[in-house]
Every structure is written in structure tokens, then in C-alpha cells.
Design a protein around this motif. Structure first.
Motif, short mmCIF file in Angstrom:
data_model
loop_
_atom_site.label_atom_id
_atom_site.label_comp_id
_atom_site.label_asym_id
_atom_site.label_seq_id
_atom_site.Cartn_x
_atom_site.Cartn_y
_atom_site.Cartn_z
N PHE A 1 0.84 -1.20 0.00
CA PHE A 1 0.00 0.00 0.00
C PHE A 1 0.88 1.25 0.00
CE2 PHE A 1 -2.36 3.36 2.21
CZ PHE A 1 -3.50 3.42 1.42
N ASN A 2 1.90 1.26 0.83
CA ASN A 2 2.82 2.40 0.93
C ASN A 2 3.58 2.60 -0.39
OD1 ASN A 2 4.53 4.46 1.78
ND2 ASN A 2 5.36 3.32 3.51
N THR B 1 2.75 1.77 -3.39
CA THR B 1 1.91 2.18 -4.52
C THR B 1 1.30 3.56 -4.31
OG1 THR B 1 0.01 1.00 -3.59
CG2 THR B 1 1.35 -0.18 -5.22
N SER B 2 1.56 4.20 -3.18
CA SER B 2 1.05 5.56 -2.95
C SER B 2 1.86 6.54 -3.80
CB SER B 2 1.15 5.92 -1.47
OG SER B 2 2.49 6.11 -1.09
N ALA B 3 1.33 7.74 -3.93
CA ALA B 3 2.00 8.77 -4.74
C ALA B 3 3.38 9.12 -4.17
CB ALA B 3 1.13 10.02 -4.82
N SER B 4 3.51 9.03 -2.85
CA SER B 4 4.77 9.40 -2.21
C SER B 4 5.07 8.42 -1.06
CB SER B 4 4.66 10.83 -1.68
OG SER B 4 5.74 11.15 -0.86
N PRO B 5 5.78 7.31 -1.34
CA PRO B 5 6.08 6.35 -0.27
C PRO B 5 6.85 7.01 0.88
CG PRO B 5 6.57 5.40 -2.41
CD PRO B 5 6.29 6.86 -2.63
N ARG B 6 6.51 6.64 2.12
CA ARG B 6 7.08 7.28 3.30
C ARG B 6 7.66 6.24 4.26
NH1 ARG B 6 6.98 12.38 2.12
NH2 ARG B 6 6.68 13.16 4.19
N GLN C 1 2.24 1.99 7.47
CA GLN C 1 1.37 3.02 8.04
C GLN C 1 0.54 2.45 9.18
OE1 GLN C 1 -0.18 3.87 4.10
NE2 GLN C 1 0.45 6.00 4.31
#
Length: 146
Positions: free
Chosen positions: A56-57, A59-64, A85
Motif C-alpha cells: 500500500f505504501n 503504490t502511494s504517490a509518495s512512499p514514506r 502506516q
């Protein structure tokens, strides 16, 4: 070194912030990089149970990446780091202060290869019920001749 542990160097910086006439100190991660050369070094340990959260992280626009830094309101003392997350949310529920930073590309690539080696976590989805399934039904009664 194991395939699920990487050292990350973290540097924090305090910035004064004006809020309604008061000056508050807000902390942020100034730098986060692979290796053990910074003022604070934490081990990013990957866990099989968090694979869906890692995907999930990624594939997000900005992995954190998320850094647990002691209790809210205190000077931060980083003591743990995660790419999940879900884990970070659990820390915040426990009154922990969580700082976040963009995930370095080298860590994104390492995380992708971890998921490729160990497989993706099974997505838990609810099964769709068939119409009327699981419900008691009244059977039609035959009328008795009189």
C-alpha cells in the motif's frame, strides 16, 4: 546482514513555529539515508505480517518511512522506524510522536525485492453473500383440504 533488516541514518532538526503569538518548536527529519553514518541510526526491520501495508505504501504517490520518536510533547528521541502506516498509526494511538520522511529510492527497491522474494500478502476481502444466503426462509405451507 539478513534480507529483512537495513540500517538507516536519521538527522532531526528543530524549527521554531509561530502559533497564535507563541513560539513552538516543531521537529522534522532533515535527512534519512541508508547506512549507519548519521547521528542516529535505526534498523528498519521488515515483517511478513506487514506485507500488505508495505505494498500500500509503495503504490502511494509518495512512499514514506515513519520514525517513532518518544512521547508527544517531549524532545524527540528516535527509537524505531517502519515502512508500515498501520504500525505508525498504532504508535500514534499510544501517544507516541511519529515523524515521517520520503522513502529513499534504495529502500523502495529493497522493499520491492523483499515482496518479490516472500510473495504478496493475501488481500483480505469479504465474500459477497448470495441473495438470501444465510437467512431463514419460510417454506410455503400446503393448505390442508377441509
Amino acid at each position: 546482514m539478513t534480507d529483512n533488516l537495513r540500517a538507516l541514518s536519521i538527522t532531526l532538526v528543530a524549527e521554531p513555529k509561530q502559533v497564535k503569538g507563541y513560539t513552538l518548536t516543531q521537529w522534522r527529519i532533515a535527512s534519512l539515508a541508508p547506512g549507519d553514518q548519521g547521528e542516529c541510526v535505526l534498523g528498519l526491520q521488515l515483517s511478513m505480517t506487514e506485507r500488505a501495508a508495505y505494498r500500500f505504501n509503495l503504490t502511494s504517490a509518495s512512499p514514506r518511512l515513519f520514525v517513532r520518536s518518544g512521547f508527544t510533547g517531549q524532545t524527540p528521541k528516535p527509537d524505531a522506524i517502519t515502512a508500515s502506516q498501520d504500525v505508525a498509526a498504532g504508535w500514534m494511538d499510544g501517544e507516541q510522536q511519529v515523524l515521517e520522511a520520503p522513502m529513499p529510492m534504495a529502500i523502495q527497491v529493497w522493499l520491492e525485492s523483499y515482496l518479490a522474494r516472500h510473495g504478496e500478502a493475501v488481500q483480505e476481502m469479504r465474500k459477497k453473500k448470495r441473495k438470501g444466503a444465510g437467512r431463514a426462509k419460510e417454506l410455503p405451507t400446503k393448505e390442508q383440504p377441509q
